[in-house]
Design a protein around this motif. Structure first.
Motif: not given
Length: 326
Positions: A151-152, A164-175, A184-185
């Protein structure tokens, strides 16, 4: 140990690694460490893997990157552990580009990274805004099998994509995180705030099973930074109801909210709500032995804020008095 420290110069060559380890464990400052290091070199033990690893770690903690690098390059066939130490040293000492170069050299040398390698490499990508390199490291994490079980590492990737400004990739990792922790939250909420997606951030914030002061402050600061001070105070009131104590960052955000509102709404907070004195409201927040006093009202003047700080040595207290002028 005193015998070791008092050993004469003639006897230094007879000191073995076990003799030096207590010295390294009990060094007092950077100068002391340098003296011990010099003794190790004169004793022809600088390439000893145990001593080299200890010296590498200790010099890194003082930010002595030149010494750390010199030690590392003298190690024959450095292990994953040694590579991790030197990569970590450059990452935590704001030399992220060098960290990424070292990581590339590690891979080229055929040394396999482990779960301790990836977080510092990912942090280096974030600090360098090297999102493409971050994606490459992300792929390596998946290939190595650490992505599913650490998880870390996932939280570090999440933070990297957001920075880095990549919100789409961040959402994917979060999901893809099946069981999220408060880090995480909070990381995702803070990221959405940074992208000015306040409503999405608040929706996510309200879904959090556990919220700490960092989570609350991130959301409060988001409202303040986006010109919604009233909602910041409403959220702060909810924070008080839930018994979460604010920290200094919460207070700074609320003071900014006060300037947005054009007047100061302050509180006397010690688990007992508000009080009013002399037509003005005063506030005091107590946390961990630190007192913060806030004072304000509607004054004539030139729209400035003055701040005075006084630290009472011995009591470990810090008082800050702030006057807001309109």
């Amino acid at each position: 140990m005193e015998n070791v420290e008092c050993a004469s110069m003639e006897n230094l060559n007879f000191l073995s690694p076990p003799n030096f380890q207590p010295l390294l464990q009990n060094y007092t400052n950077s100068q002391h460490l340098t003296q011990i290091h010099a003794k190790i070199i004169r004793s022809n033990l600088s390439t000893n893997p145990i001593l080299a690893s200890q010296l590498l770690h200790l010099h890194s903690s003082f930010g002595n990157l030149n010494c750390a690098s010199s030690i590392f390059h003298r190690i024959q066939s450095p292990s994953t552990f040694s590579w991790n130490l030197i990569i970590r040293a450059h990452t935590i000492n704001s030399s992220s580009s060098k960290s990424l170069i070292l990581y590339n050299l590690m891979i080229c040398a055929g040394v396999p990274p482990d779960k301790f390698t990836f977080p510092f490499v990912i942090k280096a990508c974030a600090a360098s805004s090297a999102v493409e390199k971050g994606k490459e490291v992300h792929a390596s994490v998946i290939k190595s099998g650490f992505y599913c079980k650490d998880l870390f590492v996932k939280n570090t990737l999440l933070d990297m994509y957001l920075k880095c400004g990549s919100l789409e990739c961040a959402r994917k990792v979060f999901d893809e995180i099946p069981v999220k922790n408060v880090v995480s939250w909070t990381t995702m909420v803070s990221g959405l705030v940074g992208f000015r997606e306040l409503d999405c951030a608040r929706k996510l914030f309200d879904q959090m099973p556990v919220r700490n002061v960092v989570s609350w402050t991130a959301m409060i600061n988001g409202y303040v930074s986006n010109g919604r001070p009233q909602e910041a105070f409403e959220l702060f009131s909810q924070m008080q109801v839930e018994g979460v104590k604010p920290n200094e960052f919460t207070l700074v955000s609320l003071l900014r909210a006060c300037t947005e509102l054009g007047s100061l709404i302050l509180w006397w907070w010690k688990g007992r709500g508000k009080r009013k004195e002399g037509g003005k409201r005063r506030g005091r927040v107590v946390r961990g032995g630190w007192d913060v006093w806030l004072t304000a009202g509607s004054y004539g003047g030139g729209g400035r804020m003055e701040e005075r700080e006084r630290k009472e040595v011995g009591k470990k207290r810090k008082k800050i008095k702030i006057m807001l002028f309109k």
